[in-house]
Design a protein around this motif. Structure first.
Motif, short mmCIF file in Angstrom:
data_model
loop_
_atom_site.label_atom_id
_atom_site.label_comp_id
_atom_site.label_asym_id
_atom_site.label_seq_id
_atom_site.Cartn_x
_atom_site.Cartn_y
_atom_site.Cartn_z
N GLY A 569 0.80 -1.22 0.00
CA GLY A 569 0.00 0.00 0.00
C GLY A 569 0.82 1.26 0.00
N ARG A 570 2.10 1.17 -0.31
CA ARG A 570 2.98 2.35 -0.33
C ARG A 570 2.84 3.07 -1.67
NH1 ARG A 570 7.29 3.56 2.75
NH2 ARG A 570 7.23 1.46 3.62
N VAL A 571 2.52 4.35 -1.63
CA VAL A 571 2.35 5.16 -2.83
C VAL A 571 3.72 5.65 -3.29
CG1 VAL A 571 1.25 7.21 -3.81
CG2 VAL A 571 0.06 5.87 -2.06
N GLN A 572 4.05 5.39 -4.57
CA GLN A 572 5.36 5.79 -5.10
C GLN A 572 5.19 6.37 -6.50
OE1 GLN A 572 8.74 3.09 -3.36
NE2 GLN A 572 7.31 1.74 -4.41
N LEU A 573 6.13 7.22 -6.89
CA LEU A 573 6.06 7.88 -8.19
C LEU A 573 7.11 7.33 -9.14
CD1 LEU A 573 5.57 11.64 -7.17
CD2 LEU A 573 3.83 9.96 -7.79
N ALA A 574 6.66 6.94 -10.32
CA ALA A 574 7.58 6.62 -11.42
C ALA A 574 7.72 7.87 -12.28
CB ALA A 574 7.03 5.46 -12.25
N ARG A 575 8.92 8.12 -12.76
CA ARG A 575 9.17 9.33 -13.54
C ARG A 575 9.66 8.99 -14.94
NH1 ARG A 575 10.50 10.60 -8.24
NH2 ARG A 575 9.43 12.44 -7.43
N ARG A 576 9.32 9.84 -15.87
CA ARG A 576 9.68 9.60 -17.27
C ARG A 576 11.18 9.75 -17.48
NH1 ARG A 576 6.75 13.50 -21.00
NH2 ARG A 576 8.35 14.94 -20.25
N ALA A 577 11.79 8.74 -18.07
CA ALA A 577 13.21 8.78 -18.39
C ALA A 577 13.44 9.11 -19.86
CB ALA A 577 13.87 7.45 -18.04
N ILE A 578 12.56 8.60 -20.74
CA ILE A 578 12.63 8.88 -22.16
C ILE A 578 11.21 9.11 -22.67
CG2 ILE A 578 14.73 7.54 -22.55
CD1 ILE A 578 12.98 5.24 -23.54
N PHE A 579 11.10 9.54 -23.92
CA PHE A 579 9.78 9.76 -24.50
C PHE A 579 9.32 8.49 -25.22
CE2 PHE A 579 11.28 14.09 -23.95
CZ PHE A 579 10.14 14.74 -23.49
N PRO A 580 8.01 8.30 -25.33
CA PRO A 580 7.51 7.13 -26.05
C PRO A 580 7.93 7.17 -27.52
CG PRO A 580 5.75 8.21 -24.80
CD PRO A 580 6.92 9.13 -24.78
N PRO A 581 8.05 6.01 -28.16
CA PRO A 581 8.49 5.99 -29.56
C PRO A 581 7.39 6.43 -30.52
CG PRO A 581 7.97 3.77 -28.84
CD PRO A 581 7.83 4.65 -27.64
N GLY A 582 7.80 7.02 -31.62
CA GLY A 582 6.86 7.34 -32.69
C GLY A 582 5.69 8.18 -32.23
N GLU A 583 4.50 7.71 -32.56
CA GLU A 583 3.28 8.45 -32.23
C GLU A 583 2.63 7.97 -30.94
OE1 GLU A 583 0.54 8.84 -35.55
OE2 GLU A 583 2.17 8.33 -36.93
N ALA A 584 3.30 7.11 -30.20
CA ALA A 584 2.74 6.63 -28.92
C ALA A 584 2.61 7.79 -27.94
CB ALA A 584 3.63 5.54 -28.35
N ARG A 585 1.63 7.68 -27.05
CA ARG A 585 1.35 8.75 -26.08
C ARG A 585 1.11 8.15 -24.70
NH1 ARG A 585 3.15 10.94 -29.73
NH2 ARG A 585 2.35 12.69 -30.96
N GLU A 586 1.17 8.99 -23.67
CA GLU A 586 0.83 8.54 -22.32
C GLU A 586 -0.62 8.05 -22.30
OE1 GLU A 586 2.24 11.50 -23.02
OE2 GLU A 586 3.56 12.18 -21.40
N ASP A 587 -0.86 7.03 -21.51
CA ASP A 587 -2.17 6.38 -21.55
C ASP A 587 -3.31 7.31 -21.14
OD1 ASP A 587 -1.53 3.52 -22.27
OD2 ASP A 587 -0.18 3.80 -20.59
N TRP A 588 -3.08 8.12 -20.11
CA TRP A 588 -4.18 8.97 -19.67
C TRP A 588 -4.53 10.02 -20.75
CZ3 TRP A 588 -4.27 14.23 -19.26
CH2 TRP A 588 -3.03 14.89 -19.23
N ARG A 589 -3.53 10.46 -21.52
CA ARG A 589 -3.79 11.42 -22.59
C ARG A 589 -4.66 10.79 -23.69
NH1 ARG A 589 -0.93 16.10 -22.23
NH2 ARG A 589 0.92 16.09 -20.88
#
Length: 685
Positions: A569-589
């Motif tokens: 139950g520990r809340v943790q943050l993952a951070r972007r290291a690189i951008f998605p390839p091509g036309e891929a986007r973040e899922d929530w977007r």
């Protein structure tokens, strides 16, 4: 507390510390190679020599306990001469290959030779050479560089619990090797690369690929299991070059599992980098507008929509998908691809309540339907750490396995679990006699048709054996999916009259569910989706993409900012290291854009707005690196378990998700460890 004098300063330190640790506490750096805070003391490199008054000779500070009245000198002329002499001996046989060594720039030997060594060498004889050893597809050896610090031997033996490394020969003929030439069969073997101070053990997949000063370093969280190990992602340009562990005493200390460390080459292969729409039975590339319009048309043509969340989805995308499903009026949703019977009732019924660090304070343990060695190797190392201290009986109601610590195998019969719950079994008395007993139940028990019944039996054991006392809750669920606890907290479960994963698949097969959203969900039986219109949102061309009618390319965990909640139950943050390839986007977007196309616009435009709405709905998701207290309550079900024996939740540790299945390195591990034993786990090597 003993008082001693170090370099003219009188200090008072805790009893039981070594001189080296006492020096470190007051800010005096002592060079060392063999000493490591988490390993047993060897005292064989001699780099940490100091002067101690009234001692007949220099003392190894890493192995000398502090005592009252000691007078220590760490920077006298004699000590400096000792260090130069020791360094000169260490370099006698060390090869001059720093320009091509992968350890270059991160090498303890380089740093300490500069800080404490001589400015010239006097050794003119031939250097010795040592044959490189085979340790498997993950660890590359250049054993001529080895200085016999034995860190790797002590880690593999003491921490990993797989005593396959050791020293053979004596003196100049001493070599570190596997006793029988074979691949190291530990799921934690990559940690010896971090421990090696000289570059004798390096990462085989990373060899000759990059230098440390070329890499952009990003602190993030691992998603290959539910432990939530803290990691550092090192990237160059658009490519992740390596993943290393970060220190977090409460979660992973400073260790990392091999799959988490080495599967990253899968991030480059079989990626979805553009939208696809199925036309005339074939997936063809499309624009984003065409793909979103195809989803809208597919929904309009069919009745009944459902959604399934995969194992690596971050909380933000789960929250966005839940909002979209609510707007579409569908109660058919689930985050439990494997069918695990958790999430109903008290929140304590699906958490690792004792916390991972709390394992070290437990004094008895019952494993139910789980093998932590392959489901959570770092957590298993914590159990072994506690077991080595003694007076820690462990028993398992699960298929027999080598768990790296002494364990009483009670068999895989669910009747044994019922006997313990009713107090008839001898181990029930062991748990009652313990001051802080503990139970861990895993997906081998929960992901069954009678999983709720087995969960109810585990709850009865916890309540009947004293696991619930002030300041201690010994009832624990060990998940295997990084997204599971966060999705359960967000309530991504069937609504009133809604279907779970099995029900969604049945409905799709019968035609009652016309459209199915798969958010990176690849572990379900795609053949049961029948003629449903399938929208797959993910980052790899895995099982879900092969079945999809529309593919919306998403981002992998290294390519987006996200919130994950680990098994405790520990809340943790993952951070972007690189951008998605091509036309891929973040899922929530993607989901935000799709909601606008469907006429149900989600009420946020950026990540901050989404997180604000998410925290408003579930407040504890805003408390990063904190474990919210979960009140005990009812969960599980009453009834009789069926007669089927418990089975392992994971058959192949090295391939459990789209990233690791796309990894060449993980394929090599599968061949090395499972090639001759199909269907077994990687625990037997």
């Amino acid at each position: 507390m003993p008082k001693l004098t170090i370099d003219g300063n009188e200090v008072e330190v805790e009893a039981g510390l070594t001189v080296l640790q006492a020096c470190e506490q007051i800010g005096i750096e002592i060079p060392r190679f063999c000493f490591h805070e988490r390993l047993s003391i060897a005292g064989n490199c001699r780099m940490c020599l100091v002067e101690m008054e009234r001692a007949p000779k220099p003392v190894a500070s890493c192995a000398m306990p502090v005592a009252d009245g000691m007078v220590i000198h760490t920077d006298s002329e004699a000590v400096r001469k000792m260090r130069k002499g020791v360094m000169e001996f260490l370099l006698i046989n060390h090869p001059l290959d720093c320009p091509i060594c992968d350890q270059g720039g991160e090498c303890d030997l380089q740093d300490q030779a500069m800080g404490y060594g001589m400015d010239r060498g006097r050794y003119l004889e031939n250097k010795r050479a040592v044959k490189d050893k085979y340790m498997g597809p993950l660890v590359r050896t250049i054993m001529t560089r080895c200085i016999h610090c034995t860190r790797c031997v002590r880690f593999i033996t003491d921490v990993a619990g797989v005593p396959e490394l050791g020293a053979t020969g004596r003196g100049e003929h001493m070599e570190i090797t596997t006793y029988v030439e074979k691949a190291l069969s530990s799921e934690l073997s990559g940690n010896i690369i971090d421990l090696c101070p000289v570059g004798a053990l390096t990462s085989a997949p990373y060899a000759f690929n990059a230098r440390p000063w070329e890499l952009q370093k990003t602190e993030s969280v691992d998603v290959m299991d539910a432990v939530g190990c803290n990691i550092r992602v090192d990237a160059r340009g658009t490519e992740v070059m390596r993943v290393l562990p970060r220190l977090n005493e409460d979660v992973n200390e400073e260790w990392l599992g091999d799959k988490s460390r080495f599967s990253i080459d899968g991030l480059k292969r079989q990626r979805l980098d553009r939208p696809y729409v199925r036309r005339d039975g074939r997936l063809t590339p499309s624009t984003w507008a065409e793909a979103l319009q195809a989803v809208k048309a597919g929904l309009a043509e069919r009745s009944g929509v459902a959604a399934i969340v995969g194992d690596q989805a971050e909380a933000e995308s789960v929250f966005a998908l839940k909002g979209l499903m609510d707007a579409l009026g569908s109660p058919h949703r689930d985050c439990r691809q494997d069918g695990a019977q958790v999430g109903h009732g008290s929140r304590a019924g699906y958490l690792f309540n004792s916390t991972i660090a709390g394992i070290e304070t437990a004094d008895a343990l019952l494993l139910v339907g789980t093998n932590p060695r392959v489901e959570a190797p770092v957590l298993n190392a914590r159990i072994r750490k506690r077991a080595l201290r003694g007076r820690f009986p462990v028993a398992a109601v699960a298929p027999a396995a080598n768990r790296t610590y002494r364990c009483e195998e009670l068999g895989a019969d669910t009747g044994t679990l019922k006997a313990i719950a009713e107090g008839h079994h001898p181990f029930a008395q062991v748990l009652r006699d313990a001051a802080r007993p503990m139970l861990i139940i895993g997906n081998g028990a929960l992901a069954r048709p009678d999983g709720a019944v087995l969960l109810g039996l585990a709850r009865r054991i916890a309540e009947g054996t004293g696991m619930l006392v002030d300041g201690w809750n010994g009832f624990n669920v060990l998940h295997t999916a990084a997204s599971r606890v966060g999705a359960l907290d967000l309530g991504f479960l069937p609504g009133e009259g809604g279907r779970d994963t099995a029900g969604i698949l049945d409905g799709a097969a019968s035609g009652e569910i016309g459209t199915v959203f798969l958010l990176a969900a690849d572990e379900i039986d795609m053949g049961r989706l029948g003629g449903a219109f399938v929208v797959y949102q993910g980052h790899h061309g895995d099982a879900g993409a092969a079945r999809a009618d529309v593919i919306l390319p998403g981002a992998a965990y290294t390519e987006k900012d996200g919130t994950y909640v680990n098994t405790e139950g520990r809340v943790q943050l993952a951070r972007r290291a690189i951008f998605p390839p091509g036309e891929a986007r973040e899922d929530w977007r993607i989901l935000r854009a799709l909601s606008e196309y469907l006429g149900h616009k989600l009420p946020y435009n950026d990540l901050d707005g989404l997180r604000a709405a998410m925290v408003a709905a579930v407040p504890h998701l805003g408390r990063v690196d904190a474990v919210a207290h979960a009140d005990w309550g009812g969960f599980g079900a009453d009834g009789e378990p069926d007669g089927a024996p418990l089975a392992d939740a994971i058959e192949n540790y090295y391939m459990t998700d789209p990233i690791s299945r796309a990894s060449v390195t993980m394929a090599q591990c599968t061949e090395a460890f499972l090639g001759a034993a199909e269907g077994k786990t990687g625990t037997d090597g």
